[in-house]
Write a protein that holds these residues in place. Structure first.
Motif, PDB file in Angstrom:
ATOM      1  N   LYS A 170      70.623 101.664  45.457  1.00 47.19           N
ATOM      2  CA  LYS A 170      70.680 100.272  44.985  1.00 47.19           C
ATOM      3  C   LYS A 170      70.464 100.141  43.483  1.00 47.19           C
ATOM      4  O   LYS A 170      71.228  99.443  42.800  1.00 47.19           O
ATOM      5  N   VAL A 171      69.455 100.826  42.961  1.00 49.40           N
ATOM      6  CA  VAL A 171      69.125 100.636  41.537  1.00 49.40           C
ATOM      7  C   VAL A 171      70.187 101.203  40.604  1.00 49.40           C
ATOM      8  O   VAL A 171      70.134 100.976  39.397  1.00 49.40           O
ATOM      9  N   LEU A 172      71.166 101.940  41.164  1.00 54.03           N
ATOM     10  CA  LEU A 172      72.242 102.458  40.310  1.00 54.03           C
ATOM     11  C   LEU A 172      73.498 101.580  40.367  1.00 54.03           C
ATOM     12  O   LEU A 172      74.501 101.875  39.723  1.00 54.03           O
ATOM     13  N   HIS A 173      73.452 100.506  41.143  1.00 55.99           N
ATOM     14  CA  HIS A 173      74.561  99.540  41.084  1.00 55.99           C
ATOM     15  C   HIS A 173      74.479  98.810  39.744  1.00 55.99           C
ATOM     16  O   HIS A 173      73.413  98.702  39.152  1.00 55.99           O
ATOM     17  N   ARG A 174      75.653  98.306  39.296  1.00 54.86           N
ATOM     18  CA  ARG A 174      75.729  97.777  37.936  1.00 54.86           C
ATOM     19  C   ARG A 174      76.039  96.295  37.868  1.00 54.86           C
ATOM     20  O   ARG A 174      76.847  95.792  38.648  1.00 54.86           O
ATOM     21  N   ILE A 175      75.446  95.646  36.904  1.00 57.61           N
ATOM     22  CA  ILE A 175      75.921  94.334  36.439  1.00 57.61           C
ATOM     23  C   ILE A 175      75.845  94.347  34.913  1.00 57.61           C
ATOM     24  O   ILE A 175      74.990  95.018  34.332  1.00 57.61           O
ATOM     25  N   GLY A 176      76.751  93.639  34.299  1.00 58.61           N
ATOM     26  CA  GLY A 176      76.729  93.548  32.834  1.00 58.61           C
ATOM     27  C   GLY A 176      76.804  94.893  32.146  1.00 58.61           C
ATOM     28  O   GLY A 176      76.291  95.059  31.036  1.00 58.61           O
ATOM     29  N   GLY A 177      77.429  95.881  32.804  1.00 61.94           N
ATOM     30  CA  GLY A 177      77.630  97.176  32.172  1.00 61.94           C
ATOM     31  C   GLY A 177      76.435  98.113  32.212  1.00 61.94           C
ATOM     32  O   GLY A 177      76.507  99.234  31.722  1.00 61.94           O
ATOM     33  N   ARG A 178      75.322  97.657  32.795  1.00 61.09           N
ATOM     34  CA  ARG A 178      74.167  98.544  32.946  1.00 61.09           C
ATOM     35  C   ARG A 178      73.810  98.599  34.426  1.00 61.09           C
ATOM     36  O   ARG A 178      74.053  97.650  35.161  1.00 61.09           O
ATOM     37  N   THR A 179      73.157  99.679  34.818  1.00 62.04           N
ATOM     38  CA  THR A 179      72.628  99.715  36.179  1.00 62.04           C
ATOM     39  C   THR A 179      71.459  98.734  36.283  1.00 62.04           C
ATOM     40  O   THR A 179      70.876  98.327  35.261  1.00 62.04           O
ATOM     41  N   LEU A 180      71.115  98.394  37.532  1.00 60.29           N
ATOM     42  CA  LEU A 180      69.951  97.525  37.723  1.00 60.29           C
ATOM     43  C   LEU A 180      68.727  98.190  37.090  1.00 60.29           C
ATOM     44  O   LEU A 180      67.935  97.541  36.395  1.00 60.29           O
ATOM     45  N   LEU A 181      68.616  99.500  37.307  1.00 53.24           N
ATOM     46  CA  LEU A 181      67.487 100.225  36.723  1.00 53.24           C
ATOM     47  C   LEU A 181      67.580 100.240  35.194  1.00 53.24           C
ATOM     48  O   LEU A 181      66.565 100.157  34.500  1.00 53.24           O
ATOM     49  N   GLY A 182      68.794 100.310  34.676  1.00 53.19           N
ATOM     50  CA  GLY A 182      69.002 100.255  33.228  1.00 53.19           C
ATOM     51  C   GLY A 182      68.456  98.952  32.644  1.00 53.19           C
ATOM     52  O   GLY A 182      67.824  98.946  31.579  1.00 53.19           O
ATOM     53  N   HIS A 183      68.689  97.850  33.345  1.00 49.55           N
ATOM     54  CA  HIS A 183      68.142  96.564  32.880  1.00 49.55           C
ATOM     55  C   HIS A 183      66.611  96.593  32.906  1.00 49.55           C
ATOM     56  O   HIS A 183      65.958  96.125  31.976  1.00 49.55           O
ATOM     57  N   ALA A 184      66.059  97.149  33.994  1.00 47.10           N
ATOM     58  CA  ALA A 184      64.596  97.207  34.116  1.00 47.10           C
ATOM     59  C   ALA A 184      63.996  98.078  33.007  1.00 47.10           C
ATOM     60  O   ALA A 184      62.971  97.723  32.409  1.00 47.10           O
ATOM     61  N   LEU A 185      64.651  99.198  32.719  1.00 46.27           N
ATOM     62  CA  LEU A 185      64.167 100.088  31.654  1.00 46.27           C
ATOM     63  C   LEU A 185      64.248  99.400  30.290  1.00 46.27           C
ATOM     64  O   LEU A 185      63.354  99.529  29.454  1.00 46.27           O
ATOM     65  N   HIS A 186      65.339  98.671  30.092  1.00 45.48           N
ATOM     66  CA  HIS A 186      65.532  97.978  28.822  1.00 45.48           C
ATOM     67  C   HIS A 186      64.416  96.957  28.585  1.00 45.48           C
ATOM     68  O   HIS A 186      63.821  96.905  27.500  1.00 45.48           O
ATOM     69  N   ALA A 187      64.150  96.149  29.615  1.00 45.01           N
ATOM     70  CA  ALA A 187      63.090  95.138  29.490  1.00 45.01           C
ATOM     71  C   ALA A 187      61.733  95.813  29.260  1.00 45.01           C
ATOM     72  O   ALA A 187      60.944  95.388  28.414  1.00 45.01           O
ATOM     73  N   ALA A 188      61.496  96.905  30.010  1.00 51.03           N
ATOM     74  CA  ALA A 188      60.214  97.615  29.872  1.00 51.03           C
ATOM     75  C   ALA A 188      60.042  98.135  28.445  1.00 51.03           C
ATOM     76  O   ALA A 188      58.985  97.992  27.840  1.00 51.03           O
ATOM     77  N   ARG A 189      61.098  98.714  27.893  1.00 54.48           N
ATOM     78  CA  ARG A 189      61.023  99.246  26.529  1.00 54.48           C
ATOM     79  C   ARG A 189      60.767  98.150  25.499  1.00 54.48           C
ATOM     80  O   ARG A 189      60.057  98.360  24.516  1.00 54.48           O
ATOM     81  N   GLU A 190      61.360  96.974  25.744  1.00 59.44           N
ATOM     82  CA  GLU A 190      61.133  95.864  24.813  1.00 59.44           C
ATOM     83  C   GLU A 190      59.670  95.440  24.761  1.00 59.44           C
ATOM     84  O   GLU A 190      59.212  94.905  23.755  1.00 59.44           O
ATOM     85  N   ALA A 191      58.964  95.672  25.868  1.00 62.76           N
ATOM     86  CA  ALA A 191      57.532  95.336  25.869  1.00 62.76           C
ATOM     87  C   ALA A 191      56.719  96.382  25.096  1.00 62.76           C
ATOM     88  O   ALA A 191      55.517  96.223  24.916  1.00 62.76           O
ATOM     89  N   ALA A 192      57.371  97.434  24.635  1.00 66.40           N
ATOM     90  CA  ALA A 192      56.766  98.480  23.793  1.00 66.40           C
ATOM     91  C   ALA A 192      55.499  99.094  24.376  1.00 66.40           C
ATOM     92  O   ALA A 192      54.443  99.119  23.731  1.00 66.40           O
ATOM     93  N   PRO A 193      55.586  99.624  25.605  1.00 67.44           N
ATOM     94  CA  PRO A 193      54.394 100.276  26.189  1.00 67.44           C
ATOM     95  C   PRO A 193      54.186 101.664  25.586  1.00 67.44           C
ATOM     96  O   PRO A 193      55.130 102.267  25.077  1.00 67.44           O
ATOM     97  N   GLU A 194      52.953 102.141  25.695  1.00 65.30           N
ATOM     98  CA  GLU A 194      52.692 103.518  25.249  1.00 65.30           C
ATOM     99  C   GLU A 194      53.311 104.513  26.218  1.00 65.30           C
ATOM    100  O   GLU A 194      53.771 105.576  25.824  1.00 65.30           O
TER     101      GLU A 194
END
Ligand code: UD1
Ligand code: MG
Length: 507
Positions: free
Chosen positions: A26-50
């Motif tokens: 499921k997490v490898l299905h895509r919307i907007g050119g990214r996988t669902l997991l890709g979106h989650a990773l992107h948002a996580a990175r924007e929060a700048a965690p250690e």
């Protein structure tokens, strides 16, 4: 920039996603050119965690490989056979440095519209309030099968109850029977104090309707220990919505696109028809560009300023320079230079590089071809494995015969050279700077600077042929009348074929 950065984000992505009915996790299905997991990773990175951990289990190798491709510094954590979001979170914590302190965010791999900004706000709220747990909640018209947020008389969050367990209380008719009617739901996205989370998870059991270790139980445990639990209610319901099946995949994909298109309009891009325009999340577009109906800008496409794209154009990983025009075109992994024009009905395959103010016109297919500044390939041409020099002109219907059935070969055409219409260039071919190819030629060898290559049958006119061989036809009648009009019966006055300038098609 805020000073609130979480110590870690843990993304839960070990679930199977059976309702997708797919061989793709499921997490490898895509919307907007990214996988669902890709979106989650992107948002996580924007929060700048250690630290960033992704918990995997189902289709472990595929999901882990994808994480590696997208984010080389994210840690992949394996969940064992113990089921549930609580266990998943525990496995994520185990993959992070022991004794990690501070705020740990937990998000899901299948909630693609959640933004980094919301995660930063969550971190900020959580740390400013001093709560041990802050959960993102939303109020829905129909709470469906989400976990219910249970508050006490003071409005403090005391527990989250899973839908199936709330149903049991309804059936039992006990004092918690009303919980199932609560419309405030658990998004499944939280901020935790790391130490509280770690300690509470060791206490979480599996005595519930699903026999799983629930992450949501941490909230009740924290409360019993006298810790504060806060809720961060978000109004934007799309941000907390997960994908469970392909109907939701399409709905969230459409909403993501609506947001992306709106973003670019606010940045100064004219989108004539937002409903038929699809723009992937990683695309960039310059100001005063116009996107006409039926256009899809996909992948890592970048479009410059003052460009016209569309209608009915699909660009995947294409770079378009300022002021270019791309009409009714399909292109992939191509570069279109500033001020260049492409289309209509053009097909640009990978490796096409069109120089500044160059032209690829109607019904032209290109592949692995570098077309120089101001060079033109205006009509009905296949141009593959080629270099076309600046200012060169390729006549209508030219075929670059690049394939001999075994190998591909290169064609090179020099600066300001001119290839007549309906020629076939049988590669490997080298046409120098300032050379001509006569229309209708089949070229197999080198053409030097300043030369013209003529490689076709010579024209031969046979007087009286129509009268002899087509006597009595309308054609013969027309010939007779034309000849009578000329008086002397001489053939029509045209220059001899060899003295004419080479016939080529002008653009
Ligand atoms: C969960 C919450 C529920 C909330 C809902 C929001 C729990 C017990 N319930 O329910 O309160 O309203 O999310 O969508 O947490 N996952 C793992 N390992 C597992 C199980 C799940 O990594 O063993 C991951 C899944 O990949 C998914 C996420 O956790 O990304 C949520 O799992 P899911 O089974 O969908 O939980 P829900 O039942 O929806
Ligand atoms: Mg779910």
């Amino acid at each position: 920039m805020t000073s609130y950065h979480p110590a870690a984000v843990i993304i839960l992505a070990a679930g199977e996603g059976t309702r997708m009915k797919s061989t793709t996790p499921k997490v490898l299905h895509r919307i907007g050119g990214r996988t669902l997991l890709g979106h989650a990773l992107h948002a996580a990175r924007e929060a700048a965690p250690e630290h960033l951990a992704v918990v995997v289990r189902h289709e472990r190798e595929r999901v882990a490989a994808h994480v590696g491709e997208l984010d080389g510094t994210a840690v992949v954590a394996d969940q064992d056979e113990v089921k549930g979001t609580g266990r998943a979170c525990e496995c994520g914590l185990d993959a992070l440095p022991a004794g990690l302190e501070g705020t740990v965010l937990v998000t899901m791999g299948d909630v693609p519209l959640l933004t980094g900004r919301t995660l930063t706000e969550l971190t900020e709220r959580h740390e400013a309030s001093g709560a041990a747990v802050t959960v993102i909640t939303a109020e829905l018209p129909d709470a469906g099968s989400y976990g219910r947020v249970v508050r006490d008389v003071d409005g403090d969050v005391v527990a989250i109850m899973e839908f199936k367990d709330a149903l049991r209380h309804r059936e039992a008719g006990d004092e918690l029977a009303h919980v199932v009617d609560i419309r405030e739901i658990n998004s499944g996205i939280y901020a935790f104090d790391a130490a509280v989370l770690r300690a509470a998870l060791t206490e979480v059991g599996t005595d519930n309707a699903q026999g799983e270790k629930y992450l949501t139980d941490v909230i009740g445990i924290a409360r019993r220990e006298g810790r504060r639990v806060a809720a961060h209610l978000v109004d934007d319901l799309w941000q907390t919505e997960g994908v469970n099946d392909r109907v939701q995949l399409a709905a969230l994909g459409k909403e993501l696109n609506r947001r992306t298109v709106e973003h670019w309009m606010r940045e100064g891009v004219t989108v004539v028809d937002p409903d038929t325009t699809w723009i992937d999340a990683d695309v960039t577009i310059g100001r005063d560009t116009t996107v006409r109906p039926g256009t899809q800008l996909l992948g890592a496409t970048t479009v410059g300023a003052e460009v016209v794209v569309g209608p009915d154009t699909t660009l995947t990983d294409v770079e378009v320079g300022d002021g270019a025009s791309v009409v009714r075109t399909q292109a992939e992994l191509a570069q279109i230079g500033p001020g260049a024009t492409v289309g209509p009905f053009s097909f640009l395959r990978p490796g096409t590089v069109l120089g500044a103010r160059g032209k690829i016109g109607g019904f032209v297919e290109t592949k692995n071809a570098t077309i120089g500044e101001g060079a033109k390939v205006p009509h009905l041409t296949y141009c593959g494995d080629a270099t076309v020099g600046e200012g060169a002109n390729i006549g209508a219907g030219t075929i670059f015969a690049n394939y001999d059935g075994v190998a591909k070969h290169h064609t090179s055409i020099g600066r300001h050279s001119f290839v007549g219409s309906n020629s076939v260039l049988v590669a490997p071919v080298d046409i120098a700077d300032g050379a001509y190819v006569a229309a209708g030629s089949a070229i197999e060898g080198r053409v030097g600077p300043g030369q013209i290559a003529v490689a076709r049958g010579r024209q031969r006119n046979v007087d009286g042929w129509v009268a002899r061989r087509r006597a009595g036809t309308a054609t013969a009648g027309a010939a007779e009348a034309a000849l009578a009009g000329q008086g002397d019966g001489a053939p029509p006055t045209s220059p001899s074929p060899t003295s004419r300038p080479t016939p080529t098609q002008e653009s």
